[in-house]
Structures are given as C-alpha cells and as structure tokens.
Design a protein around this motif. Structure first.
Motif, PDB file in Angstrom:
ATOM      1  N   PRO A 115      31.849  42.405  42.932  1.00 57.41           N
ATOM      2  CA  PRO A 115      31.022  41.613  43.398  1.00 57.41           C
ATOM      3  C   PRO A 115      31.702  40.606  44.753  1.00 57.41           C
ATOM      4  CG  PRO A 115      32.470  40.885  41.539  1.00 57.41           C
ATOM      5  CD  PRO A 115      32.945  42.253  41.929  1.00 57.41           C
ATOM      6  N   SER A 116      31.687  41.530  45.868  1.00 63.85           N
ATOM      7  CA  SER A 116      32.046  40.756  46.921  1.00 63.85           C
ATOM      8  C   SER A 116      31.271  40.981  48.105  1.00 63.85           C
ATOM      9  CB  SER A 116      33.464  41.463  47.417  1.00 63.85           C
ATOM     10  OG  SER A 116      33.967  41.272  48.675  1.00 63.85           O
ATOM     11  N   PRO A 117      30.710  40.055  48.978  1.00 66.59           N
ATOM     12  CA  PRO A 117      31.484  38.843  48.900  1.00 66.59           C
ATOM     13  C   PRO A 117      30.771  38.292  47.498  1.00 66.59           C
ATOM     14  CG  PRO A 117      29.558  38.901  50.482  1.00 66.59           C
ATOM     15  CD  PRO A 117      29.865  40.419  50.082  1.00 66.59           C
ATOM     16  N   MET A 118      31.626  37.390  47.072  1.00 67.45           N
ATOM     17  CA  MET A 118      31.180  36.638  45.813  1.00 67.45           C
ATOM     18  C   MET A 118      30.515  35.274  46.323  1.00 67.45           C
ATOM     19  SD  MET A 118      31.901  36.826  42.353  1.00 67.45           S
ATOM     20  CE  MET A 118      30.857  35.745  41.375  1.00 67.45           C
ATOM     21  N   VAL A 128      37.826  47.251  33.620  1.00 67.49           N
ATOM     22  CA  VAL A 128      38.030  46.432  34.671  1.00 67.49           C
ATOM     23  C   VAL A 128      39.240  46.784  35.529  1.00 67.49           C
ATOM     24  CG1 VAL A 128      38.966  44.320  33.324  1.00 67.49           C
ATOM     25  CG2 VAL A 128      38.219  44.084  35.701  1.00 67.49           C
ATOM     26  N   ILE A 129      39.191  46.420  36.709  1.00 64.02           N
ATOM     27  CA  ILE A 129      40.368  46.741  37.709  1.00 64.02           C
ATOM     28  C   ILE A 129      40.250  45.425  38.213  1.00 64.02           C
ATOM     29  CG2 ILE A 129      41.061  47.491  40.030  1.00 64.02           C
ATOM     30  CD1 ILE A 129      42.202  49.437  38.171  1.00 64.02           C
ATOM     31  N   LEU A 130      41.815  44.787  38.328  1.00 59.88           N
ATOM     32  CA  LEU A 130      41.916  43.570  38.556  1.00 59.88           C
ATOM     33  C   LEU A 130      42.841  43.602  39.976  1.00 59.88           C
ATOM     34  CD1 LEU A 130      41.511  40.291  38.891  1.00 59.88           C
ATOM     35  CD2 LEU A 130      43.191  40.244  36.931  1.00 59.88           C
ATOM     36  N   THR A 131      42.637  43.474  41.036  1.00 60.82           N
ATOM     37  CA  THR A 131      43.819  43.605  41.901  1.00 60.82           C
ATOM     38  C   THR A 131      44.192  42.229  42.376  1.00 60.82           C
ATOM     39  OG1 THR A 131      42.108  43.403  44.090  1.00 60.82           O
ATOM     40  CG2 THR A 131      42.603  45.650  42.984  1.00 60.82           C
ATOM     41  N   PHE A 143      34.249  47.240  36.606  1.00 62.47           N
ATOM     42  CA  PHE A 143      34.067  46.207  37.354  1.00 62.47           C
ATOM     43  C   PHE A 143      35.398  46.274  38.348  1.00 62.47           C
ATOM     44  CE2 PHE A 143      31.625  44.058  34.192  1.00 62.47           C
ATOM     45  CZ  PHE A 143      30.877  43.153  34.606  1.00 62.47           C
ATOM     46  N   LEU A 144      35.450  46.146  39.637  1.00 58.06           N
ATOM     47  CA  LEU A 144      36.585  46.215  40.623  1.00 58.06           C
ATOM     48  C   LEU A 144      36.571  44.725  41.116  1.00 58.06           C
ATOM     49  CD1 LEU A 144      35.009  49.224  41.165  1.00 58.06           C
ATOM     50  CD2 LEU A 144      37.444  49.542  41.387  1.00 58.06           C
ATOM     51  N   VAL A 145      37.509  44.006  41.013  1.00 58.37           N
ATOM     52  CA  VAL A 145      37.665  42.638  41.287  1.00 58.37           C
ATOM     53  C   VAL A 145      39.095  42.010  41.771  1.00 58.37           C
ATOM     54  CG1 VAL A 145      35.732  41.845  39.854  1.00 58.37           C
ATOM     55  CG2 VAL A 145      37.864  41.556  39.092  1.00 58.37           C
TER      56      VAL A 145
END
Length: 317
Positions: A177-180, A227-230, A195-197
């Motif tokens: 979800p970029s740009p948020m 979900v991937i949370l960086t 999700f990749l956030v």
C-alpha cells in the motif's frame, strides 16, 4: 506452486533526485547543491531464468502479473515522453508489448530529496499511471487464470476493480500500500493473500504502532493472508498462519535508500511465488536491498541475481 510466466505492469516515470544536507521542511527554502538526474526504479527478477526486470519510476511498480502459461510481458502506461522509459525497460530484457502510450499527458515523474544520511523524501506526479481503465485491465487479465499472482501497489487508479476482477478469476493477490493514503482503507483488503508493508504502512493499515501489535492485528483483520513487515535497518518479519519468521538486515554502506523497499519486494516475491521458503526469500531480499542502498540511484543501483548470491556467500556480518 511452480509458475512459469511473469507479465508485469509498472509505474513508469522519470524522477530527478536532488542531493540535500537535510530534507526540506514546511515553509523552508533552500538552494540545491547537486542534481542527480537519473532513472529510479527497482527490480523484479525471474529466478528460473536469472533475468532481471526493471520496475521503472521511483522503484515503484504498479501492477505485476505472474502466471503459469509461459512468456514475460510488461503492461502499463507511459505519456508522450515515454520512449526513453520503454527503451530502458527493453534494455533490461522486459517485453513491453502490453505497455500503452497515452497522448496529451506526460509520464509519471517525481522530485526526490536525498539527504546526507541517504534518506529520501519524494514528491510524486503519477501522470499516465493514473489513466488505467477497466477495459485495459480486462484485456490484460485475459492472459491469467486461477492460481496466478497479481502484485499491486497504490500508484494507479482502478485498484478496487483489478482486485475484484483478479479475485473472481481465482488469482492470488499481493499488495504493497505505497504510497500510503486514505484510499487504501476503501479497498477490498480482505481479498489480499500477501501484504508487503513497512512500519508506517503497517501502522496505517492496522492502527497499531508497536511491531508485535502490527503483525498481530494483521492476523486478526486478515486471517487468511501472510504479511511481510520491513523494519529498515532492524530487519524484516514474515507472519502467516503457520510461520513467524525474522530476518536481520545486513551491514553495509548507505548512499541512497530510494527504491530499497521495492528491491526487497521484487526479490522476495520473485522467489516466493516460485516455491522458495519464506526464510530464504527474506534472506535474499535483505541482501538485495543492502547492495542496492550502497549505490546512488534506484533502478541503476539494483543488483542482479548473481551479485546478490555472491554477496550472501561473502558477507561478514
């Protein structure tokens, strides 16, 4: 699932990067000491073929399709000034037959501030990327079927339409979800499989700010999604129904962080959809980002697959 086709749609743009001591703030005026005029972008590579694919413009892809029926193609939109972008994609081995050229509008572009610590601030004009139509999307989706992957980012219009259309076909959806912004909350996020956030995006989606609470809330809100949370220099986390995995970041020089998250996304998803374990996907993606931020620029800074594998073999910390 072993997939054998990747068709992609990109954010196509021609950003300019400016070197500044610190990012310019509200009501602040500053002369620029240096201009970095460059293409920015990130990489989506096919680990089977060892081929690299640029995602042009800010390192920000828009839509990426991955199917089972062979062949690679990029899809998307460029403005009347877009030939140079298409040439760059073709030079990296991307089939651009599905990219449309739109008259009377410019391609997407951005102004990027890069401070003395390598951090960036971005002002984005989407241009032709926000001229997608349901008809164009339907035409592209005809090439894909149940079990294929759709990777999207909050760069284009028609996101709800493509999410629902892909879901109707039984495709799997990965979403960054970029740009948020506020439109993300209006999308049918319950259709997302992965999700990749980053931390900011994760907090905006879940309403939580602590890392553990963000991943827990994703599991609560979207129990069927991974979900991937960086976490930047703190590493990254993968959370699914079965796994809770952590990958530390690798040490290295930081020159320019533009496109780092998209580099991670590209390397992670390219491996993930081809059956590589999540932990190994994270390891490869983390090193790819480390190499990328050690160089100026974004697309031009993206390492190739073999560079990343060599860096993993030789890393010392």
């Amino acid at each position: 699932m072993k997939s054998e086709k990747c068709g992609q749609s990109f954010f196509l743009g021609r950003p300019r990067g400016y070197t500044v001591d610190e990012a310019v703030l509200h009501d602040e005026f500053r002369f620029l000491e240096a201009l970095r005029q460059r293409f920015a972008g990130s990489l989506f590579y096919d680990p089977r073929a060892g081929k690299s694919y640029c995602r042009a413009g800010l390192g920000q892809y828009n839509i990426c399709f991955h199917g089972k029926a062979g062949g690679d193609a990029a899809g998307g939109g460029v403005g009347e000034d877009g030939d140079i972008l298409l040439d760059m994609l073709k030079s990296r081995g991307v089939n651009t037959d599905s990219v449309i050229k739109i008259d009377n509008i410019t391609s997407g572009h951005a102004i990027i501030q890069v401070d003395s610590h390598g951090q960036n601030s971005i002002l984005l004009y989407p241009g032709a990327n926000r001229r997608m139509t349901p008809e164009l999307i339907d035409r592209e989706l005809e090439k894909y079927s149940c079990g294929d992957w759709l990777l999207i980012q909050n760069e284009t219009n028609c996101l709800e339409y493509i999410m629902r259309a892909a879901n109707k076909k039984g495709m799997k959806i990965a979403f960054n979800p970029s740009p948020m912004d506020g439109t993300v909350s209006t999308l049918p996020l319950e259709l997302v499989d992965l999700f990749l956030v980053n931390e900011i995006e994760g907090a905006a989606v879940t309403g939580k700010e602590i890392t553990e609470e963000i991943t827990a809330e994703f599991e609560k809100l979207f129990p069927n999604a991974a979900v991937i949370l960086t976490l930047g220099k703190k590493g990254s986390i993968f959370k699914s129904e079965k796994d809770m995995l952590f990958q530390p970041s690798y040490c290295g020089t930081v020159k320019d962080t533009t496109g780092a998250g998209d580099t991670y996304t590209g390397f992670f998803i390219a491996n993930y959809i081809n059956g590589v374990s999540p932990q190994e996907c994270m390891r490869i993606a983390a090193m790819a980002s480390t190499v990328q931020i050690s160089r100026d620029g974004a697309a031009i800074a993206i390492p190739k697959k073999q560079e990343v594998l060599n860096a993993l073999k030789n890393h010392c910390c």
